[in-house]
Design an enzyme around this catalytic site. Structure first.
Site, PDB file in Angstrom:
ATOM      1  N   VAL A  28     -18.996  62.289  52.206  1.00  0.00           N
ATOM      2  CA  VAL A  28     -18.316  62.183  53.504  1.00  0.00           C
ATOM      3  C   VAL A  28     -18.923  63.211  54.463  1.00  0.00           C
ATOM      4  O   VAL A  28     -18.805  64.412  54.255  1.00  0.00           O
ATOM      5  CB  VAL A  28     -16.803  62.432  53.357  1.00  0.00           C
ATOM      6  CG1 VAL A  28     -16.103  62.281  54.711  1.00  0.00           C
ATOM      7  CG2 VAL A  28     -16.194  61.484  52.329  1.00  0.00           C
ATOM      8  N   HIS A  80     -17.207  64.696  46.381  1.00  0.00           N
ATOM      9  CA  HIS A  80     -16.405  64.137  47.472  1.00  0.00           C
ATOM     10  C   HIS A  80     -16.855  64.684  48.824  1.00  0.00           C
ATOM     11  O   HIS A  80     -16.766  63.987  49.836  1.00  0.00           O
ATOM     12  CB  HIS A  80     -14.923  64.458  47.242  1.00  0.00           C
ATOM     13  CG  HIS A  80     -14.304  63.631  46.159  1.00  0.00           C
ATOM     14  ND1 HIS A  80     -12.957  63.314  46.136  1.00  0.00           N
ATOM     15  CD2 HIS A  80     -14.828  63.041  45.057  1.00  0.00           C
ATOM     16  CE1 HIS A  80     -12.689  62.579  45.069  1.00  0.00           C
ATOM     17  NE2 HIS A  80     -13.815  62.409  44.398  1.00  0.00           N
ATOM     18  N   ARG A  97     -16.064  67.730  41.162  1.00  0.00           N
ATOM     19  CA  ARG A  97     -15.556  66.582  41.927  1.00  0.00           C
ATOM     20  C   ARG A  97     -15.544  66.904  43.429  1.00  0.00           C
ATOM     21  O   ARG A  97     -15.863  66.062  44.259  1.00  0.00           O
ATOM     22  CB  ARG A  97     -14.132  66.218  41.529  1.00  0.00           C
ATOM     23  CG  ARG A  97     -13.866  66.035  40.088  1.00  0.00           C
ATOM     24  CD  ARG A  97     -14.317  64.719  39.495  1.00  0.00           C
ATOM     25  NE  ARG A  97     -13.772  64.626  38.152  1.00  0.00           N
ATOM     26  CZ  ARG A  97     -14.325  65.186  37.070  1.00  0.00           C
ATOM     27  NH1 ARG A  97     -15.466  65.855  37.187  1.00  0.00           N
ATOM     28  NH2 ARG A  97     -13.759  65.067  35.885  1.00  0.00           N
ATOM     29  N   ASN A 143      -8.500  63.093  47.726  1.00  0.00           N
ATOM     30  CA  ASN A 143      -8.744  64.532  47.599  1.00  0.00           C
ATOM     31  C   ASN A 143      -7.496  65.361  47.309  1.00  0.00           C
ATOM     32  O   ASN A 143      -7.603  66.571  47.082  1.00  0.00           O
ATOM     33  CB  ASN A 143      -9.404  65.054  48.880  1.00  0.00           C
ATOM     34  CG  ASN A 143     -10.767  64.442  49.112  1.00  0.00           C
ATOM     35  OD1 ASN A 143     -11.462  64.074  48.165  1.00  0.00           O
ATOM     36  ND2 ASN A 143     -11.166  64.309  50.376  1.00  0.00           N
ATOM     37  N   PRO A 193     -16.075  56.098  46.306  1.00  0.00           N
ATOM     38  CA  PRO A 193     -15.811  55.043  45.318  1.00  0.00           C
ATOM     39  C   PRO A 193     -14.403  55.208  44.732  1.00  0.00           C
ATOM     40  O   PRO A 193     -13.954  56.331  44.479  1.00  0.00           O
ATOM     41  CB  PRO A 193     -16.881  55.293  44.244  1.00  0.00           C
ATOM     42  CG  PRO A 193     -17.966  56.042  44.956  1.00  0.00           C
ATOM     43  CD  PRO A 193     -17.263  56.900  45.965  1.00  0.00           C
ATOM     44  N   ASP A 213     -21.612  69.319  53.629  1.00  0.00           N
ATOM     45  CA  ASP A 213     -21.443  70.304  54.709  1.00  0.00           C
ATOM     46  C   ASP A 213     -20.136  71.074  54.627  1.00  0.00           C
ATOM     47  O   ASP A 213     -19.721  71.720  55.591  1.00  0.00           O
ATOM     48  CB  ASP A 213     -21.534  69.602  56.067  1.00  0.00           C
ATOM     49  CG  ASP A 213     -20.392  68.615  56.302  1.00  0.00           C
ATOM     50  OD1 ASP A 213     -19.615  68.343  55.351  1.00  0.00           O
ATOM     51  OD2 ASP A 213     -20.264  68.105  57.439  1.00  0.00           O
ATOM     52  N   GLY A 239     -21.842  64.143  54.656  1.00  0.00           N
ATOM     53  CA  GLY A 239     -22.909  64.910  54.022  1.00  0.00           C
ATOM     54  C   GLY A 239     -22.384  66.177  53.370  1.00  0.00           C
ATOM     55  O   GLY A 239     -21.206  66.509  53.465  1.00  0.00           O
ATOM     56  N   HIS A 288     -17.777  62.866  34.579  1.00  0.00           N
ATOM     57  CA  HIS A 288     -16.410  62.726  34.070  1.00  0.00           C
ATOM     58  C   HIS A 288     -16.303  63.144  32.606  1.00  0.00           C
ATOM     59  O   HIS A 288     -15.232  63.050  32.019  1.00  0.00           O
ATOM     60  CB  HIS A 288     -15.932  61.282  34.232  1.00  0.00           C
ATOM     61  CG  HIS A 288     -15.583  60.922  35.636  1.00  0.00           C
ATOM     62  ND1 HIS A 288     -15.258  59.634  36.027  1.00  0.00           N
ATOM     63  CD2 HIS A 288     -15.503  61.683  36.760  1.00  0.00           C
ATOM     64  CE1 HIS A 288     -15.001  59.622  37.321  1.00  0.00           C
ATOM     65  NE2 HIS A 288     -15.148  60.849  37.795  1.00  0.00           N
ATOM     66  N   SER A 312     -17.193  70.080  54.716  1.00  0.00           N
ATOM     67  CA  SER A 312     -16.108  69.585  55.576  1.00  0.00           C
ATOM     68  C   SER A 312     -14.835  69.328  54.770  1.00  0.00           C
ATOM     69  O   SER A 312     -13.738  69.318  55.322  1.00  0.00           O
ATOM     70  CB  SER A 312     -16.543  68.310  56.301  1.00  0.00           C
ATOM     71  OG  SER A 312     -17.040  67.343  55.393  1.00  0.00           O
ATOM     72  N   ASP A 324     -12.594  62.285  29.090  1.00  0.00           N
ATOM     73  CA  ASP A 324     -13.497  62.151  27.949  1.00  0.00           C
ATOM     74  C   ASP A 324     -12.711  62.543  26.698  1.00  0.00           C
ATOM     75  O   ASP A 324     -12.709  63.703  26.290  1.00  0.00           O
ATOM     76  CB  ASP A 324     -14.722  63.046  28.148  1.00  0.00           C
ATOM     77  CG  ASP A 324     -15.758  62.904  27.042  1.00  0.00           C
ATOM     78  OD1 ASP A 324     -15.576  62.035  26.167  1.00  0.00           O
ATOM     79  OD2 ASP A 324     -16.739  63.666  27.052  1.00  0.00           O
ATOM     80  N   ASP A 336     -21.175  66.895  27.875  1.00  0.00           N
ATOM     81  CA  ASP A 336     -22.025  66.269  26.871  1.00  0.00           C
ATOM     82  C   ASP A 336     -22.025  64.755  27.062  1.00  0.00           C
ATOM     83  O   ASP A 336     -21.501  64.246  28.052  1.00  0.00           O
ATOM     84  CB  ASP A 336     -21.558  66.657  25.458  1.00  0.00           C
ATOM     85  CG  ASP A 336     -20.091  66.312  25.206  1.00  0.00           C
ATOM     86  OD1 ASP A 336     -19.545  65.439  25.927  1.00  0.00           O
ATOM     87  OD2 ASP A 336     -19.477  66.903  24.292  1.00  0.00           O
TER      88      ASP A 336
END
Length: 327
Positions: free
Chosen positions: A74, A70, A66, A95, A162, A78, A76, A192, A80, A243, A251
């Site tokens: 934001v 994330h 994740r 976050n 999103p 990099d 790219g 997920h 950050s 899941d 899977d």
């Protein structure tokens, strides 16, 4: 899963995918084996660090996956998201529940001892995300490296991420802005299949969603189970698997749960209720009448595309000595 690795078609698909990845990323300055001469043990050091932490806490695998997502959406890819400070990306609501920062710090400490000032935090995070999938019995793929670290990290920029209530049209627009298509969207959200969600992110679906009842897209037989786990006015921080029944294994069970009305997040379940994305869910499940897609292969392909969003190379960016601080 096991059968996929012994299937000649699987290896052919992988060969094609890696050839496409090489063509895609070389123009952007990243390449597979970027550290072959300057820090030959770079990838093995990162994998060892991820494995070590995974053994004591398997939850770091979805956390790192994740975190990479994330980060890339934001500024790219990099790193950050790793920067400490007031009003940085790390402090933004999307976050705050991420985990795994200590894994990146551990890997960076070891890399600085072996190859000072060579391996970027952005590459460490990208490699760690791949290793997290592999450790949860998913695919292993070649990761192009050569990214440099960014110097800007603003919480206000995370609005591009999103959200858990987001419509499919809005999700598609956000992905398309980075050159990712609808299939990429479904494949990447398929990540997920590992990890958990806090009750506070979906319990609103269980109570007074419509006409005083639960979200009608949830399987009615599944509602009592979720209500027992996340009672009304209960502990919103309690976490449950995204899941159900397979939260620790990479899977296609996640997609089967969506088909059966057992998606946890509203935005996830919409992958099934929206016809434009349902097609890809069906193909990843290999449903009769669809043109099957190998989820692991397509996930890896989409990850390579995503991991080259806004990449900084050459004289752009820097190589941070400490991932949480700008040099």
């Amino acid at each position: 899963m096991k059968g996929a690795y012994t299937n000649p078609r699987f290896f052919l698909a992988m060969t094609v995918m890696l050839a496409m990845a090489a063509a895609l990323v070389q123009a952007q300055g990243t390449r597979v084996g970027f550290y072959a001469r300057t820090c030959p043990r770079a990838e093995s050091i990162v994998r060892s660090a991820v494995q070590s932490h995974f053994r004591s806490n398997p939850n770091i695998a979805p956390g790192l996956l994740r975190m990479h997502f994330h980060d890339c959406f934001v500024q790219g890819c990099d790193a950050s998201i790793l920067i400490d400070g007031p009003n940085t990306e790390k402090t933004a609501p999307p976050n705050r529940l991420l985990r795994g920062y200590e894994v990146i710090d551990d890997a960076k400490t070891q890399l600085e001892a072996a190859c000072p000032g060579v391996v970027s935090c952005a590459d460490i995070l990208t490699l760690a995300a791949r290793d997290s999938v592999f450790l949860t019995r998913g695919i292993n793929w070649a990761v192009p490296t050569g990214r440099r670290d960014g110097r800007v990290s603003l919480a206000s920029d995370t609005t591009i991420l999103p959200g858990f209530r987001e419509s499919i049209d809005s999700q598609k627009q956000k992905f398309a802005a980075f050159g990712l298509n609808t299939q990429d969207l479904v494949a990447l959200v398929g990540g997920h299949t590992i990890g958990t969600s806090a009750c506070q992110l979906f319990s609103y679906r269980l109570y007074n969603f419509t006409n005083g009842g639960p979200d009608p897209t949830i399987n009615s037989a599944f509602v009592p189970q979720l209500q027992a786990l996340c009672p009304q006015n209960g502990d919103g921080s309690r976490r449950i698997d995204l899941d159900t029944g397979s939260g620790n294994r990479f899977d296609t069970s996640f997609f089967a749960n969506l088909r059966n009305g057992r998606g946890i997040l509203e935005s996830d379940q919409k992958l099934w209720t929206d016809p434009s994305t349902r097609t890809f869910v069906q193909r990843f499940l290999g449903e009769r009448g669809s043109r099957p897609l190998n989820f692991n292969v397509e996930f890896a392909r989409s990850m390579v595309k995503m991991s080259n969003i806004g990449v900084k190379t050459g004289t752009n960016g820097e190589i941070r000595r400490i991932c949480s601080a700008i040099n």
